[in-house]
Each structure stands twice: as C-alpha cells, then as structure tokens.
Design an enzyme around this catalytic site. Structure first.
Site, PDB file in Angstrom:
ATOM      1  N   GLU A 102       4.560  -4.929   2.429  1.00  8.45           N
ATOM      2  CA  GLU A 102       5.770  -5.470   1.793  1.00  8.45           C
ATOM      3  C   GLU A 102       7.079  -4.960   2.400  1.00  8.45           C
ATOM      4  O   GLU A 102       7.850  -4.228   1.743  1.00  8.45           O
ATOM      5  CB  GLU A 102       5.736  -5.225   0.281  1.00  8.45           C
ATOM      6  CG  GLU A 102       4.513  -5.841  -0.380  1.00  8.45           C
ATOM      7  CD  GLU A 102       4.556  -5.808  -1.900  1.00  8.45           C
ATOM      8  OE1 GLU A 102       5.441  -5.153  -2.471  1.00  8.45           O
ATOM      9  OE2 GLU A 102       3.698  -6.466  -2.523  1.00  8.45           O
ATOM     10  N   GLU A 120      -2.774  -8.963  -2.115  1.00 15.87           N
ATOM     11  CA  GLU A 120      -2.450  -8.513  -3.478  1.00 15.87           C
ATOM     12  C   GLU A 120      -2.214  -9.727  -4.350  1.00 15.87           C
ATOM     13  O   GLU A 120      -1.467 -10.646  -3.973  1.00 15.87           O
ATOM     14  CB  GLU A 120      -1.168  -7.673  -3.521  1.00 15.87           C
ATOM     15  CG  GLU A 120      -1.301  -6.272  -3.002  1.00 15.87           C
ATOM     16  CD  GLU A 120      -0.019  -5.451  -3.250  1.00 15.87           C
ATOM     17  OE1 GLU A 120       0.799  -5.820  -4.121  1.00 15.87           O
ATOM     18  OE2 GLU A 120       0.146  -4.451  -2.539  1.00 15.87           O
TER      19      GLU A 120
HETATM   20  O1  IFM Z   1       2.340  -2.188  -7.698  1.00 14.42           O
HETATM   21  C1  IFM Z   1       2.953  -2.999  -6.743  1.00 14.42           C
HETATM   22  C2  IFM Z   1       2.421  -2.661  -5.380  1.00 14.42           C
HETATM   23  O2  IFM Z   1       2.624  -1.333  -5.060  1.00 14.42           O
HETATM   24  C3  IFM Z   1       3.098  -3.502  -4.327  1.00 14.42           C
HETATM   25  N1  IFM Z   1       3.042  -4.900  -4.670  1.00 14.42           N
HETATM   26  C4  IFM Z   1       3.435  -5.296  -5.987  1.00 14.42           C
HETATM   27  C5  IFM Z   1       2.684  -4.460  -7.012  1.00 14.42           C
HETATM   28  C6  IFM Z   1       3.090  -4.884  -8.431  1.00 14.42           C
HETATM   29  O3  IFM Z   1       4.460  -4.715  -8.600  1.00 14.42           O
END
Ligand code: IFM
Length: 446
Positions: A161, A352
């Site tokens: 990210e 994710e």
């Molecule tokens: O918990 C976070 C993660 O560390 C990175 N992506 C988004 C998730 C939820 O906010």
C-alpha cells in the site's frame, strides 16, 4: 472465454506490527510505528499486539485448522536489520525461519511482504522514505531476505500500500512518521516505488524463479452525479488515489495530468523524478496484488479526500462496515477487470480483502459473525466473476487472520476471522473462519 486453470492461492493475511508484539525483544530496534505509539496519545500500541512472536506454534496450528494453502505475512525490517542496514540480527532471522518452516511443514505457502509500514526509526532519523538513499537501504534489506529465504519462499511482495504510506504518513500525518507536507509525500511515494523496482530486481537476481509483486491499495470511484464537475473531480481522485501508483508500476510513467496538477501547485519538487527512475519503477513484476475494501462516490471538492476523514464524497445508501466503509463487491469485480485491461499484469492476486465487525463471543463462546461471512462471500463471488470474465486472478487473501492492531484505531476495529481476547490472548475461530474453511474445501473438490 476459457476460465483460468492456474493453481488458486486461498489465504489469509497479517502484518508484523499488527500482530507480533515483542517490540523490543531479541535485538529488535524501534520502528516508526513504535515511536508513534509511544509518543502520541494512542490508546493502543503494538508492544504486545497478538503476542504472535511468542505464540507462533499455536497460530500456525490455527492456520492449518482454517485450511488455507497460503499465508501472507510481513517481516519486520527492525528485527532482521536493527540498524536498518549493515549487520543482520540472527535472532530476528531465526523467528522468520521458524515461521516459514512451520508453514511449509503444514503445506501452507509463505507469501512474504518485505515492507508493511514499519520503517526502522534509525532510518527515519536519516530522512526516511523522503531520502533518495532509502532505495539503497531497502534494496540491501530485500537482498538479505532473498539470500536467506529464497530456498523456501517463492512469493514476495515488496511494498504494501504505497498510497497509504505516502499520503497518510506524510500528508495527513495520521500514520507514522506523522508528517504533513506535499513535497515530502511525493518524494516518499516516488522512493517507495523506486525501492519496489530495485528490490524486485535484487530478488530476481538471487532467485530467478521467484514470483515478485507488490500490494497496491485501490479505491474505485464513481461520480456522485452526472455533472461534468463531478466527472472531472472523479478523474482527479482516480489520479491521486490509483493512477499515480498503478501507471508507473506498469511502465507507463506517472500520469501527465497529475504531474501537471501537482507541479502547478508547487507540490512536486522539479528535481525529484530523474532520468531512469520511471524505468526502474516499471521493472516487470510477476503478479499485481490488489488490496480492496470499498469504493467511493466523488463530488467536486472531494477529489483529494481520503478514508481517514470518513466516507469520501457522497455515498449511496447502502451497507457499511464498522470502519464506515461502503460494502460494494461489484466495484471489486470492475476494478479487477480494469487492472486486467488497463495495466495487464500476468497475474492478479487479491492480497487483502475483509471487513471490520466487532461481533464477539456469545455465552457459549462461539462468534457468530454473519455480516463478515456475507461480506467475504459477496467479495469472493465478485473475484470469481472477474476471473470468469478473463481477469487472470490467481489468489484471494482474507484480511485478516487475527483480530489485530488496526493502526490508529487500535484494537477497537476487528478484521479477524479469528477472535483474539487482547487481555488473555485467547483465540477463538469465528464462524467466518469455519465458513472460509468450507469455501476453500468446496473449491478444491470442484
Ligand atoms: O489493517 C489494514 C492493513 O494493515 C493494510 N490494509 C488495510 C487494512 C484495514 O485497514
């Protein structure tokens, strides 16, 4: 259209700072998140988190019980290179040896992320990601990790990210290192992407068969109305949130409309992007990780807002998770197809996806988190629809394995399919974990 037959990775994900605890154990040095948690009035810190560092075997057994064939975790740079560069820490490497070996013993494929936000504080003291030297620092770390683990780890994610790291950490100041400055934001973002390209090359040099990618967070956006002002705002938002990262990673260079917009406002240091940089950033990757949670509707005036301020723009009435994020599985399907058609990676992995709901144990100790099951079911179906429509999607990872530290929101937001009592560290598989186990088994049986 033939449906892709590749092996499908069914996994769950975590990150080091959010679960490991043991923040100063066995030679680990402080990261920028340790510093932020210890200096700002955060209600919760990652000092203990899920105490995963000391409960590794129990957690590995739980992963087996969930039935995943892949596990996506991050290494803490501060554990393996406490000085950021230089002398490796044998005890830090030994922890990840145990983790990787324990996964392989259980037939679970390790997917290793090198950087999930926890920069060594010693490197922040030298300017952090805003310093161009960070590309070299990260490459040294990536090379060490590849030397050490590539006999057992095939799947690597360089950076998790980059938008969040750059913007929430260096513009909003909400996340570590807590800076609020546009030029620093764009410098940090640029060096993160260069570090990704350079690390990809370093891993491939040491392990030509390695599968290397990164996890890009995305925010699909639709205009809030038919007005041309909202359409223009949405295009700008897409540039700010998505294209600024996707375009250069896929060798297209930075989007020219955004370069012009940032330059005209004095946000972009004219010396930042040097000849050859975009070429390095566009180093070919084997897969593109997509982190997807929600979509937004953009009205003029909200083109550079972010989720930290709550739902962006004007959302339609719909279902929201406890993060205040709109539930919109169709946007995931559309975005996966967009990634396929616009940027054309060899392979796409949903690295994710998940939802925060605080449902806890009932009087029998069971956790009936039905809303999470609905969320996961609808998003897995959306992923499969994109695959059936031709997007080369080869994996899906639920965020998250454990209820963990949700950064500045602390332990109040629960994304896990495994409940964690943060007082006793007791773990309970939620209904969603059993549901996911059955969903994976159903896929293997088909
Ligand atoms: O918990 C976070 C993660 O560390 C990175 N992506 C988004 C998730 C939820 O906010």
């Amino acid at each position: 259209m033939a449906i892709r037959q590749n092996h499908f990775a069914w996994g769950v994900g975590t990150s080091a700072y959010q679960i490991e605890g043991a923040w100063d154990t066995d030679g680990k040095s402080p990261s920028i998140w340790d510093t932020m948690a210890h200096t700002l009035p955060m209600s919760d810190t990652g000092d203990i988190a899920c105490d995963h560092y000391h409960r590794l075997d129990e957690d590995l057994d739980l992963l087996s019980e969930v039935g995943v064939n892949a596990y996506h975790f991050s290494a803490a740079w501060t554990r393996v290179l406490p000085s950021g560069v230089g002398e490796p820490n044998a005890r830090g490497l030994a922890f990840y040896d145990r983790l990787v070996d324990g996964l392989l013993e259980r037939d679970i494929e390790p997917w290793l992320t090198l950087y999930h936000w926890d920069l060594p504080q010693v490197l922040q003291d030298r300017g952090g990601w805003a310093n161009r030297d960070s590309v070299e620092w990260f490459t040294e770390y990536a090379s060490l990790m590849a030397e050490h683990f590539s006999d057992r780890v095939t799947h690597w994610m360089t950076i998790n990210e980059p938008w969040v790291i750059a913007v929430l950490g260096h513009l909003e100041g909400l996340f570590a290192p807590g800076i609020s400055d546009w030029q620093t934001t764009l410098a940090a973002g640029h060096h993160l992407l260069m570090a990704h390209g350079s690390a990809t090359r370093a891993i491939k040099e040491r392990s030509p068969d390695a599968q290397v990618g990164l996890s890009l967070d995305c925010r699909p956006a639709e205009p809030a109305s038919n007005s041309s002002a909202d359409a223009a705002a949405t295009h700008h938002f897409d540039g700010f949130r998505n294209r600024w990262f996707f375009d250069p990673v896929f060798g297209k260079g930075y989007p020219t409309d955004m370069v012009a917009a940032y330059a005209s406002k004095g946000r972009l240091d004219p010396t930042l992007i040097q000849p050859g940089d975009e070429n390095l950033i566009g180093t070919p990757i084997d897969f593109c990780g997509i982190n997807y949670y929600t979509s937004v509707r953009i009205a003029a005036g909200s083109e550079e807002m972010d989720e930290a301020e709550g739902p962006v723009g004007i959302d339609p009435p719909n279902d929201y998770t406890e993060m205040g994020w709109l539930v919109d599985p169709d946007a995931l399907e559309r975005f996966l197809l967009r990634v396929h058609y616009e940027w054309s990676p060899e392979s796409i992995i949903v690295t994710e996806n998940g939802a925060s709901y605080s449902t806890g144990p009932d009087e029998t100790g069971a956790v009936h988190d039905l809303r999470r099951i609905e969320y996961l079911d609808s998003h897995i179906m959306a992923t499969m629809r994109a695959r059936e429509r031709g997007a080369p999607v080869d994996g899906y990872f639920v965020w998250s394995f454990l209820d963990n530290l949700e950064w500045r929101a602390g332990y109040s937001q629960r994304f896990g399919i495994v409940w964690v009592d943060h007082n006793t560290q007791q773990r309970i598989l939620k209904d969603s974990a059993y549901w996911y186990r059955d969903r994976i088994a159903q896929d293997s049986a088909d």
